[in-house]
Design an enzyme around this catalytic site. Sequence first.
Site, PDB file in Angstrom:
ATOM      1  N   ASN A  27       0.862  -1.181   0.000  1.00  0.00           N
ATOM      2  CA  ASN A  27       0.000   0.000   0.000  1.00  0.00           C
ATOM      3  C   ASN A  27       0.904   1.238   0.000  1.00  0.00           C
ATOM      4  O   ASN A  27       2.095   1.150   0.330  1.00  0.00           O
ATOM      5  CB  ASN A  27      -0.993  -0.009   1.171  1.00  0.00           C
ATOM      6  CG  ASN A  27      -0.326   0.180   2.518  1.00  0.00           C
ATOM      7  OD1 ASN A  27       0.347   1.183   2.769  1.00  0.00           O
ATOM      8  ND2 ASN A  27      -0.505  -0.785   3.414  1.00  0.00           N
ATOM      9  N   ASN A  40      -8.434  -7.912   9.307  1.00  0.00           N
ATOM     10  CA  ASN A  40      -8.479  -8.204   7.865  1.00  0.00           C
ATOM     11  C   ASN A  40      -8.741  -9.654   7.481  1.00  0.00           C
ATOM     12  O   ASN A  40      -9.199  -9.921   6.370  1.00  0.00           O
ATOM     13  CB  ASN A  40      -7.172  -7.775   7.206  1.00  0.00           C
ATOM     14  CG  ASN A  40      -6.829  -6.314   7.406  1.00  0.00           C
ATOM     15  OD1 ASN A  40      -5.665  -5.952   7.399  1.00  0.00           O
ATOM     16  ND2 ASN A  40      -7.831  -5.460   7.597  1.00  0.00           N
ATOM     17  N   ARG A  74       0.114 -11.902   2.433  1.00  0.00           N
ATOM     18  CA  ARG A  74      -0.727 -12.009   3.632  1.00  0.00           C
ATOM     19  C   ARG A  74      -1.606 -13.271   3.667  1.00  0.00           C
ATOM     20  O   ARG A  74      -2.307 -13.498   4.654  1.00  0.00           O
ATOM     21  CB  ARG A  74      -1.594 -10.760   3.765  1.00  0.00           C
ATOM     22  CG  ARG A  74      -0.804  -9.474   3.917  1.00  0.00           C
ATOM     23  CD  ARG A  74      -1.655  -8.356   4.466  1.00  0.00           C
ATOM     24  NE  ARG A  74      -2.127  -8.660   5.803  1.00  0.00           N
ATOM     25  CZ  ARG A  74      -2.997  -7.919   6.481  1.00  0.00           C
ATOM     26  NH1 ARG A  74      -3.488  -6.823   5.932  1.00  0.00           N
ATOM     27  NH2 ARG A  74      -3.391  -8.266   7.697  1.00  0.00           N
ATOM     28  N   ARG A  82      -9.101  -4.011  -2.176  1.00  0.00           N
ATOM     29  CA  ARG A  82      -8.754  -5.247  -1.475  1.00  0.00           C
ATOM     30  C   ARG A  82      -9.901  -6.264  -1.428  1.00  0.00           C
ATOM     31  O   ARG A  82      -9.674  -7.422  -1.095  1.00  0.00           O
ATOM     32  CB  ARG A  82      -8.308  -4.930  -0.048  1.00  0.00           C
ATOM     33  CG  ARG A  82      -7.061  -4.072   0.048  1.00  0.00           C
ATOM     34  CD  ARG A  82      -5.821  -4.791  -0.470  1.00  0.00           C
ATOM     35  NE  ARG A  82      -4.605  -4.029  -0.237  1.00  0.00           N
ATOM     36  CZ  ARG A  82      -3.903  -4.052   0.894  1.00  0.00           C
ATOM     37  NH1 ARG A  82      -4.318  -4.795   1.898  1.00  0.00           N
ATOM     38  NH2 ARG A  82      -2.808  -3.332   1.006  1.00  0.00           N
ATOM     39  N   HIS A 121      -8.766   0.270   2.199  1.00  0.00           N
ATOM     40  CA  HIS A 121      -9.794  -0.467   2.935  1.00  0.00           C
ATOM     41  C   HIS A 121     -10.878   0.517   3.373  1.00  0.00           C
ATOM     42  O   HIS A 121     -10.580   1.683   3.664  1.00  0.00           O
ATOM     43  CB  HIS A 121      -9.228  -1.112   4.207  1.00  0.00           C
ATOM     44  CG  HIS A 121      -8.574  -2.435   4.013  1.00  0.00           C
ATOM     45  ND1 HIS A 121      -7.505  -2.840   4.796  1.00  0.00           N
ATOM     46  CD2 HIS A 121      -8.815  -3.464   3.166  1.00  0.00           C
ATOM     47  CE1 HIS A 121      -7.132  -4.049   4.427  1.00  0.00           C
ATOM     48  NE2 HIS A 121      -7.918  -4.446   3.439  1.00  0.00           N
ATOM     49  N   ASP A 154     -12.178   0.620   6.218  1.00  0.00           N
ATOM     50  CA  ASP A 154     -11.910   1.059   7.597  1.00  0.00           C
ATOM     51  C   ASP A 154     -10.886   2.185   7.683  1.00  0.00           C
ATOM     52  O   ASP A 154     -10.649   2.725   8.761  1.00  0.00           O
ATOM     53  CB  ASP A 154     -11.502  -0.123   8.485  1.00  0.00           C
ATOM     54  CG  ASP A 154     -10.131  -0.703   8.173  1.00  0.00           C
ATOM     55  OD1 ASP A 154      -9.389  -0.147   7.340  1.00  0.00           O
ATOM     56  OD2 ASP A 154      -9.793  -1.754   8.755  1.00  0.00           O
ATOM     57  N   CYS A 190      -7.614  -1.388  12.488  1.00  0.00           N
ATOM     58  CA  CYS A 190      -6.930  -2.519  11.846  1.00  0.00           C
ATOM     59  C   CYS A 190      -6.359  -3.509  12.843  1.00  0.00           C
ATOM     60  O   CYS A 190      -6.220  -4.699  12.544  1.00  0.00           O
ATOM     61  CB  CYS A 190      -5.775  -2.000  10.986  1.00  0.00           C
ATOM     62  SG  CYS A 190      -6.236  -0.975   9.591  1.00  0.00           S
TER      63      CYS A 190
END
Length: 297
Positions: A42, A92, A115, A166, A195, A197, A291
């Site tokens: 990111n 996530n 991830r 995402r 995201h 959030d 997060c």
Amino acid sequence: MAQIIESAEQLDFSIYDLPTMPQPKQVLMVEPTYFSVDYVINPHMADNVGKVDKLKAQSQWDKIYFTFEQIGLTVHQLEGQEGLPDMVFCANQSLPAFDGVKKHVIMSIMHADERKKEVPYIEQWYRQHGYVVHFLDEEHIQDFEGCGDAIWHTDRRLLWGGYGYRSSLDAYRAVADKLDLPIVTLELVDESFYHLDTCFCVLNETTVLIYPDAFTKQGLELINAVFGRVVKAGEYEAKALFACNATCPDGKNVIIQQGCSDVNKKLHDAGFSVHEVDTSEFLKSGGSVFCMKQLLW
């Protein structure tokens, strides 16, 4: 009532028509033992590879842990895993839900290869704690990053779903069917807010904190149609301090990155109790308070 809502014209209910949902009383946090910035997935990570102060990160994580306890939540700790530096951002990898009887969780399909190996460790924790575990069809759904993009509306069986970077829009059709509820979808248009959030924080049943420029005109119309009060963050506090990556687990107490003076004044004026914490080490990786936790029932 499985339903995908993409425009204000499709809203055929008010939030008061929807079933109620109890507020979460527990929170999961992943220990930051292996947290670092090892790669770039990111824009916030670009200049921070190898620059995390691990002792400072641990101290910051501890303060958030104790702040959750201070406002009355039970905190669960899960060990981090070597080689998975972003596992600490445990919003996530999953979307937990409660139907009034059973606890459910939908596991994520992580967008970045770096991830993907985080998900089985989070899944194992849910199995050990009595959750019914669900999966999305990876052959038909490209990505879905849990509560990074799928955010519960306080006190109601309603989800807000961000897509564009995402998580894919197709994922929400499957989530709505699995959980039998409506999802209001919001397209994200600024890669710094990758995201939902990072630019959208539900504070209580009628109040939301947003960064407006992260959304389309259609998305802003949806937000304004549902929430009676929309608190707006400016560009600096939203992008540099991740003001909208705050969390308000109980509709009263907001935990937020320190220094968001304009947003914090607006929150105080709206009647919220503000708890400032320092997440500066985690901001280097593009994450803050929201997060770093997963709210649970």
